[in-house]
Structures are given as C-alpha cells and as structure tokens.
Design a protein around this motif. Sequence first.
Motif, PDB file in Angstrom:
ATOM      1  N   HIS A  13     -28.598 -26.492   9.972  1.00  0.00           N
ATOM      2  CA  HIS A  13     -29.502 -26.165   8.886  1.00  0.00           C
ATOM      3  C   HIS A  13     -28.977 -25.806   7.612  1.00  0.00           C
ATOM      4  O   HIS A  13     -28.206 -25.015   7.420  1.00  0.00           O
ATOM      5  N   GLU A  15     -29.684 -24.863   3.718  1.00  0.00           N
ATOM      6  CA  GLU A  15     -30.717 -24.586   2.656  1.00  0.00           C
ATOM      7  C   GLU A  15     -30.234 -25.264   1.306  1.00  0.00           C
ATOM      8  O   GLU A  15     -29.061 -25.270   0.824  1.00  0.00           O
ATOM      9  N   LYS A  21     -38.858 -23.683  -4.770  1.00  0.00           N
ATOM     10  CA  LYS A  21     -39.083 -24.058  -3.358  1.00  0.00           C
ATOM     11  C   LYS A  21     -39.611 -25.345  -3.008  1.00  0.00           C
ATOM     12  O   LYS A  21     -39.692 -26.390  -3.852  1.00  0.00           O
ATOM     13  N   THR A  28     -35.626 -19.838  -6.112  1.00  0.00           N
ATOM     14  CA  THR A  28     -34.917 -19.818  -4.920  1.00  0.00           C
ATOM     15  C   THR A  28     -33.684 -18.890  -4.758  1.00  0.00           C
ATOM     16  O   THR A  28     -33.034 -18.831  -4.239  1.00  0.00           O
ATOM     17  N   GLU A 127     -39.195 -27.196   5.657  1.00  0.00           N
ATOM     18  CA  GLU A 127     -39.286 -25.741   4.857  1.00  0.00           C
ATOM     19  C   GLU A 127     -38.724 -24.843   5.704  1.00  0.00           C
ATOM     20  O   GLU A 127     -38.851 -24.752   6.860  1.00  0.00           O
ATOM     21  N   ASP A 128     -38.270 -23.584   5.045  1.00  0.00           N
ATOM     22  CA  ASP A 128     -37.670 -22.544   5.798  1.00  0.00           C
ATOM     23  C   ASP A 128     -38.538 -21.541   6.056  1.00  0.00           C
ATOM     24  O   ASP A 128     -39.723 -21.737   5.574  1.00  0.00           O
ATOM     25  N   ARG A 146     -37.697 -16.252   1.612  1.00  0.00           N
ATOM     26  CA  ARG A 146     -37.119 -17.408   2.143  1.00  0.00           C
ATOM     27  C   ARG A 146     -38.221 -18.362   2.571  1.00  0.00           C
ATOM     28  O   ARG A 146     -37.876 -19.720   2.984  1.00  0.00           O
ATOM     29  N   MET A 149     -38.472 -22.308   1.641  1.00  0.00           N
ATOM     30  CA  MET A 149     -37.338 -22.868   0.719  1.00  0.00           C
ATOM     31  C   MET A 149     -37.120 -24.208   1.430  1.00  0.00           C
ATOM     32  O   MET A 149     -37.080 -24.476   2.654  1.00  0.00           O
ATOM     33  N   LEU A 151     -35.031 -26.920   3.188  1.00  0.00           N
ATOM     34  CA  LEU A 151     -33.960 -26.808   4.092  1.00  0.00           C
ATOM     35  C   LEU A 151     -33.723 -28.263   4.842  1.00  0.00           C
ATOM     36  O   LEU A 151     -34.975 -28.936   4.983  1.00  0.00           O
ATOM     37  N   CYS A 183     -25.773 -27.716  -1.288  1.00  0.00           N
ATOM     38  CA  CYS A 183     -25.935 -26.698  -0.428  1.00  0.00           C
ATOM     39  C   CYS A 183     -24.647 -25.841  -1.030  1.00  0.00           C
ATOM     40  O   CYS A 183     -23.577 -26.291  -1.200  1.00  0.00           O
ATOM     41  N   SER A 191     -27.172 -19.729   4.080  1.00  0.00           N
ATOM     42  CA  SER A 191     -27.451 -21.057   3.646  1.00  0.00           C
ATOM     43  C   SER A 191     -26.942 -22.349   4.348  1.00  0.00           C
ATOM     44  O   SER A 191     -27.327 -23.271   4.052  1.00  0.00           O
TER      45      SER A 191
END
Length: 476
Positions: A13, A15, A21, A28, A127-128, A146, A149, A151, A183, A191
Amino acid sequence: MTEYEPVIGMEVHAELLTESKMFCGCPTTFGAAPNTQVCPICLGLPGTLPVPNRRAVEFVVRAALALNCEISPRSIFYRKNYYYPDLPKAYQISQYGDDPIGRNGYIEIEVDGRVKRIGIRRCHLEEDTGKLFHVSPHTSEIDYNRSGMPLMEIVSEPDISSAEEARAYLEQLRAILTYLGVCDGKMEQGSLRCEPNVSVRPKGSTALGTKTELKNLNSFRAVARGIEYEIARQTALLREGGVVVQETWRWDEARQVTAPMRSKEAEQEYRYFPDPDLTPMVFDPAWIEEQRAQLPELPRQKQLRFQKEYGLPAYDAQVLTETRALAEYFEAAAKKHSDAKAVSNWVMGELLGRLNAASLDITESKISPEALAGLLALIDKGTISGKIAKEVFDEMFATGKAAEEIVRAKGLTQITDTEAIATTLDEIIAANPKEWERLKAGQEQLVKFFVGQVMRVTKGRANPQVVNDLLKERLQ
Ligand code: ADP
Ligand code: MG
Ligand code: ZN
C-alpha cells in the motif's frame, strides 16, 4: 526428508503524495494534530457525496505504466463493506475484480547477478482508513486525519522465491514510486506498507501451498526477517505432518517472531458492489500515451545505463540509483571527473557514510558534486594524498568549503619534492640503524616501518610513491 521451497506474493500500500484527500478537499499533511484534517466526507457522515481526486487517478495511471501494466479502458470504484472503528462509513471505497486501473505488469529485479521478472497482478486506487492507537487494555484512541487519504495498492504475482528477492522487489518498487514522485516511500511513517503472503511447497511441485499473510512490518529488515521466520515455521510444521492454516500473522519486532493475529476474511464477506456515487473512469488511449511519454528515466533503466556509460559494477549502479537525487548527484560529479569509479567510491563510501551518520539526505549535502570532483582532481594531480583527502573531505562536509581552499589554508599540499623527502628519509635511517640493517638483510616488512616514519614526520604529506622509490634506491 522432503525439501520445501518458499513462494511469496507481495501486497503493497502506498500513500499518494497529493495535496488533498481522495474524495474531499481535506489536506494530507503528515504529523498534524489528531482529527484536525477532517470533514463530513472523510468522517463518513450521512448525506455527503465523494468527488474523486483527479491527481490521485493520474498518479496511479503513471505508476501502473511504470510497472509495465496495461490500463483498464474502463475502471470502477467499488464499496468494500465491513465495520471497524477506523472506518466510519462502514465501507471502504476501493477497486475490485478485473478492472483495476492497472493490471498484468511486472518489475525487473536483480539478485546476485540474476535478473528476474516479478509479475504485477493489479495496481488500484482506494482510500485509507483512520488510525487506531490502543493506549491501554480498555482504551483506544482514533485519528481520522488518515481517513480518506488516497492509497494505491500494488499486488504482485506469487513469483518471489526468497526473502532477498522480496527485499529487492520492495526496493525496486519504492525507487520507482519515489522517482515518479507519487509516494514518498517512508516505511517508518507508514506511507509505504507491505504485506507479504508466504507459503512453502515441496521442491519441484507446481501447486501452491496454503499461505499466511504477514502484517506490521515497518522496515525492509523486518520484512526480510518476518519472511525468513515464516518460511522456517511453515517448513518445520509441514515436516512434522502439520498443516498451515490460512491466517493473518503479525511480525513481533521486539521478540523477532511471527504471531497469529486473526483468521482471514473470505471475499464474499465484504459484499463488494460498484459504488453508485461514483461514475466509472474511462481512459482515452491518447491521454494514456501522453502520460507514458512523460515518465522519467526509471531506476532500473538508469542502473543499466550507469553500468554501460560509466563502467560501474552492478552493485554500485544499484546503490547510486536508489533515489533520483543521489543518481543526479553522482552523474553531475562524474561529468566533471574522468574516473567514474573513483567518484562512485567516494559517493558510496565517504559521502553516504557521513550523511547516514548525520541523518542527512543527499539533497542536504554541503559538498556539491562539483566540489567533490574538485577534491578528486587534487588527488589525481598529486597535490594531496588519498589519506589527506579524507581529512579535507571531513572539513568540506562540515563547512561546504572548496577542497583547494582548505588545502591552501592548512598547508596540506603533498610533498612531492624528492630532495626534501630524501633528506627526511636519510635522517630516519640514521636514527634507526638496527631496523635499517634488518631491512637490508631482507626483512621486507620493515618497508612499512620506514614509510610510516616518513609519513609521521611529514604529517602524512609526503607522496608515498616517492618515499617508496627513494627507499628502493637506497636499498640497491
Ligand atoms: P487474498 O484474497 O487472500 O488476498 P490473493 O489471491 O488476492 O489472496 O493474493 C494476495 C497475494 O498473495 C498476491 O500477492 C498473491 O500473489 C499472493 N499469493 C496468492 N497465493 C499465494 C500462495 N499460495 N503463496 C504465496 N503467495 C500467494
Ligand atoms: Mg489480500
Ligand atoms: Zn475530508
């Protein structure tokens, strides 16, 4: 005894480095006070509507292209339904099935000189969730900063065969994502999070064994250790006649062991369905090609080019291309100095060593690539010895001054004047008659003693080659 071989697939994963977001305008920024970057949308309040972040979609398309994926012409957001305190909507907007943004790609890795392709099954956008902190047995705290966020999830094929390959895969993937700027790759800040799936099977078998999924791995080292531990555990279990249960295990960093966490949810329990609030994403082939054309030179390409163009060993080229900034630093210095291997040695050894010790990034180095080339030129010209150069380097690192300036101010210029060195050498011979006799009698280890004495007297400034030549002359 049956031999077993490991089979590993990786779920990562990442971010995304967008300013807002995934489905709302909240910022963010990492490290803000808890629950200060939230709104009705990312808090999952009823009556709100998500609006997709175009930048995030572009980032995933770019990453998918860099991972050699095909782009689904029509890609859909799904609802993945489950309840947990970190998911206030009771569903996560994610992607599912055969239409993720990217699919069927690969990453090329190199381990011990062997090149291997690891398949990428899918690369999708979601989305996170919020972040839970279990502060005591009866109290948990939650930070929704978070929540929502953007993802990206990248799922590999089970093509990885060892902990070293898993590490190489992750390093390559992180390098690609940071080169693209999608990222920041910081595992310690969460992240970049990775979950290896590990199974073992009798060597030569083509069927897959039952896997466990590992969580809670916060560094590359933890990933390697966790995988190794899990391979050993499963192998021992099967040898005893046991069976592996499909479960999620977590890595216990303090105890350096894996421990069972929970049984794995079956897919149907999530009741995936297309999110009616979001329209399908339809990608224009011309736009996709535009995105492809904008990709920078990627780490693996750069590595191979460094090997070819600068004659560097694979190891050097790999280290130097880990980040774009480091690669650019090396290349700027190598353009100013003819011996690229010397530049590589100084960057990898002296510079990275000091930067790591000071927890600094290459972009924070006070020594510019040009200044490094300037130092190497002084060594080549014989103005200073390699040993003195390290002292000069220390000062350059601390002050950012040019090598020439330091050498001039401190009078560090190497003594290449044969007469002066000869005088010093003869004085040392006269003062050490016994050692001199032994050297003449063939005890060659005493060469070191005399060279060392000259260096001591001249404070390291005598040209060692000249000392050696003079010594030979006197021995004849
Ligand atoms: P799940 O539905 O349990 O998440 P997936 O089939 O989606 O499982 O695969 C998740 C990850 O596990 C992928 O990276 C895949 O390559 C890997 N994987 C699947 N089966 C195995 C296995 N038997 N051993 C090791 N890795 C596996
Ligand atoms: Mg999974
Ligand atoms: Zn919000």
